[in-house]
Design an enzyme around this catalytic site. Structure first.
Site, PDB file in Angstrom:
ATOM      1  N   ASN A 147       0.794  -1.319  -0.076  1.00 47.22           N
ATOM      2  CA  ASN A 147      -0.104   0.077   0.131  1.00 47.22           C
ATOM      3  C   ASN A 147       1.055   1.254  -0.105  1.00 47.22           C
ATOM      4  O   ASN A 147       2.029   1.201   0.616  1.00 47.22           O
ATOM      5  CB  ASN A 147      -0.774   0.068   1.211  1.00 47.22           C
ATOM      6  CG  ASN A 147      -0.272   0.870   2.383  1.00 47.22           C
ATOM      7  OD1 ASN A 147      -0.492   2.073   2.527  1.00 47.22           O
ATOM      8  ND2 ASN A 147       0.236   0.234   3.247  1.00 47.22           N
ATOM      9  N   CYS A 193       8.070   8.504   8.819  1.00 43.77           N
ATOM     10  CA  CYS A 193       7.685   9.739   8.074  1.00 43.77           C
ATOM     11  C   CYS A 193       9.020  10.465   7.804  1.00 43.77           C
ATOM     12  O   CYS A 193       9.952  10.456   8.689  1.00 43.77           O
ATOM     13  CB  CYS A 193       6.988  10.914   8.848  1.00 43.77           C
ATOM     14  SG  CYS A 193       5.292   9.916   9.697  1.00 43.77           S
ATOM     15  N   ILE A 230       5.267  -4.633  14.000  1.00 46.99           N
ATOM     16  CA  ILE A 230       6.226  -3.820  13.110  1.00 46.99           C
ATOM     17  C   ILE A 230       5.169  -2.926  12.233  1.00 46.99           C
ATOM     18  O   ILE A 230       4.012  -3.386  11.790  1.00 46.99           O
ATOM     19  CB  ILE A 230       7.096  -4.504  12.106  1.00 46.99           C
ATOM     20  CG1 ILE A 230       6.352  -5.755  11.419  1.00 46.99           C
ATOM     21  CG2 ILE A 230       8.167  -5.336  13.229  1.00 46.99           C
ATOM     22  CD1 ILE A 230       7.000  -6.485  10.320  1.00 46.99           C
ATOM     23  N   ASN A 231       5.645  -1.994  11.617  1.00 46.88           N
ATOM     24  CA  ASN A 231       5.025  -0.983  10.381  1.00 46.88           C
ATOM     25  C   ASN A 231       5.449  -1.878   9.344  1.00 46.88           C
ATOM     26  O   ASN A 231       6.143  -2.757   9.312  1.00 46.88           O
ATOM     27  CB  ASN A 231       5.599   0.218  10.433  1.00 46.88           C
ATOM     28  CG  ASN A 231       4.664   1.186  10.066  1.00 46.88           C
ATOM     29  OD1 ASN A 231       3.790   0.785   9.083  1.00 46.88           O
ATOM     30  ND2 ASN A 231       4.789   2.516  10.256  1.00 46.88           N
ATOM     31  N   THR A 232       4.960  -1.361   8.173  1.00 50.66           N
ATOM     32  CA  THR A 232       5.128  -2.180   6.900  1.00 50.66           C
ATOM     33  C   THR A 232       6.752  -2.273   6.508  1.00 50.66           C
ATOM     34  O   THR A 232       7.385  -1.366   6.699  1.00 50.66           O
ATOM     35  CB  THR A 232       4.316  -1.741   6.027  1.00 50.66           C
ATOM     36  OG1 THR A 232       4.592  -0.364   5.704  1.00 50.66           O
ATOM     37  CG2 THR A 232       2.766  -1.728   6.225  1.00 50.66           C
ATOM     38  N   GLY A 235       0.541  -8.109   5.801  1.00 51.34           N
ATOM     39  CA  GLY A 235      -0.142  -9.563   5.469  1.00 51.34           C
ATOM     40  C   GLY A 235       0.542 -10.667   6.023  1.00 51.34           C
ATOM     41  O   GLY A 235       1.564 -10.422   6.558  1.00 51.34           O
ATOM     42  N   GLY A 246      -4.571  -6.369  11.371  1.00 45.52           N
ATOM     43  CA  GLY A 246      -4.658  -5.444  10.236  1.00 45.52           C
ATOM     44  C   GLY A 246      -5.038  -5.895   8.746  1.00 45.52           C
ATOM     45  O   GLY A 246      -6.125  -5.809   8.711  1.00 45.52           O
TER      46      GLY A 246
END
Length: 306
Positions: free
Chosen positions: A71, A131, A193-195, A219, A267
């Protein structure tokens, strides 16, 4: 009827069960509440907020992969003031913990948002540090311990009594160094974790499938990476961990808790099955009962390494 105590305490925020939904996969809960009462889960990590409204990236910004999705939505959101005015009152009518997720361009922006959200009465603030720091040539805040710590300090300074949780990026050499830095800076918890950054290319057009070329992979494919990083971080810091990344069923959640997570976030699975968070919570209770546990929290950190 199971007698397992499903409640957990995440940095002072007590939830009825350890399952929350991950930011960016559940909106603000309204659509899912049309299918079932979202109060059945422990908490909601709301869609990521910025100081001002954003339209996000141009399409295409979602691409399927063999075991997950990429994404590059680009933080489309109504802005922190819009959330406080239009979404938070509705959420406050639900019996669910509200975790606001924020992204900023500067530490000062993070501080302003934390102050606004603390005054508005959210239960926790999740700080997304994946970011870009313009002053550092676009380097992500979450990739350098000192920069991550600066954001954590600014968030804590402005959040009042609301717990601050830093969401860690896996796109680093040593995630434990980042975790230690935010713990030293006063963070109350970490989420991970983040992606993972990934890319897909259309072999017919020779163009990347995503308009922004790359995106974040989430995923089932990332579950083993997430479990490993949660295990490493939980052994490196004393603050609690919210574990996420590839959780689609109760067994996945149990793995994450055994690795050291106090609570877990579902998620990408929500896109395939809107009922996934409820099923994970119910299944986790059954696993705990079958193993004779009195409390689901007994899973946390109970892995037995060889």
């Amino acid at each position: 009827m199971s007698k397992v105590d499903m409640s957990v305490n995440l940095a002072g925020m007590v939830m009825k069960n350890p399952v929350v939904v991950a930011s960016g996969t559940y909106g603000f809960g309204r659509e899912f509440n049309e299918l079932y009462d979202i109060s059945g889960i422990g908490g909601i990590c709301c869609k990521g907020l910025t100081l001002y409204p954003r339209e996000g990236n141009p399409a295409p910004r979602i691409a399927e992969t063999p075991s997950g999705i990429l994404n590059s939505v680009g933080l489309q959101n109504p802005g922190v003031d819009g959330f406080i005015a239009h979404e938070l009152p509705w959420l406050r009518e639900r019996d669910i913990k509200v975790i606001a997720n924020i992204s900023g361009n500067t530490p000062e922006e993070y501080g302003i948002m934390c102050a606004k959200l603390a005054d508005a009465g959210v239960d926790m603030i999740e700080v997304n540090v994946s970011c870009p720091n313009v002053k550092a040539g676009g380097l992500q805040y979450g990739t350098v311990p000192s920069m991550t710590a600066e954001v954590a300090q600014c968030a804590k300074k402005n959040a009042g009594n609301v717990p601050v949780m830093i969401k860690l990026s896996p796109n680093v050499t040593d995630i434990t160094a980042i975790a230690r830095a935010v713990e030293d800076a006063g963070a109350d918890a970490v989420s991970l974790i983040n992606t993972i950054r990934g890319m897909r290319i259309d072999v017919r057009t020779h163009r990347p499938i995503l308009h922004m070329n790359t995106g974040g992979l989430s995923g089932p494919a990332v579950l083993p990476v997430a479990v490993r990083m949660v295990w490493e971080v939980s052994n490196a810091v004393k603050i609690p961990v919210l574990g996420m990344g590839g959780i689609a069923k109760a067994d996945d959640a149990a793995q994450m808790m055994l690795a050291g997570a106090t609570a877990v976030a579902v998620g990408t699975a929500c896109f395939a099955d809107p009922f996934a968070p409820i099923k994970v919570a119910e299944g986790l209770e059954k696993i705990a009962a079958a193993q004779g546990l009195e409390k689901v929290s007994q899973f946390t950190g109970a892995v037995k390494p060889w």
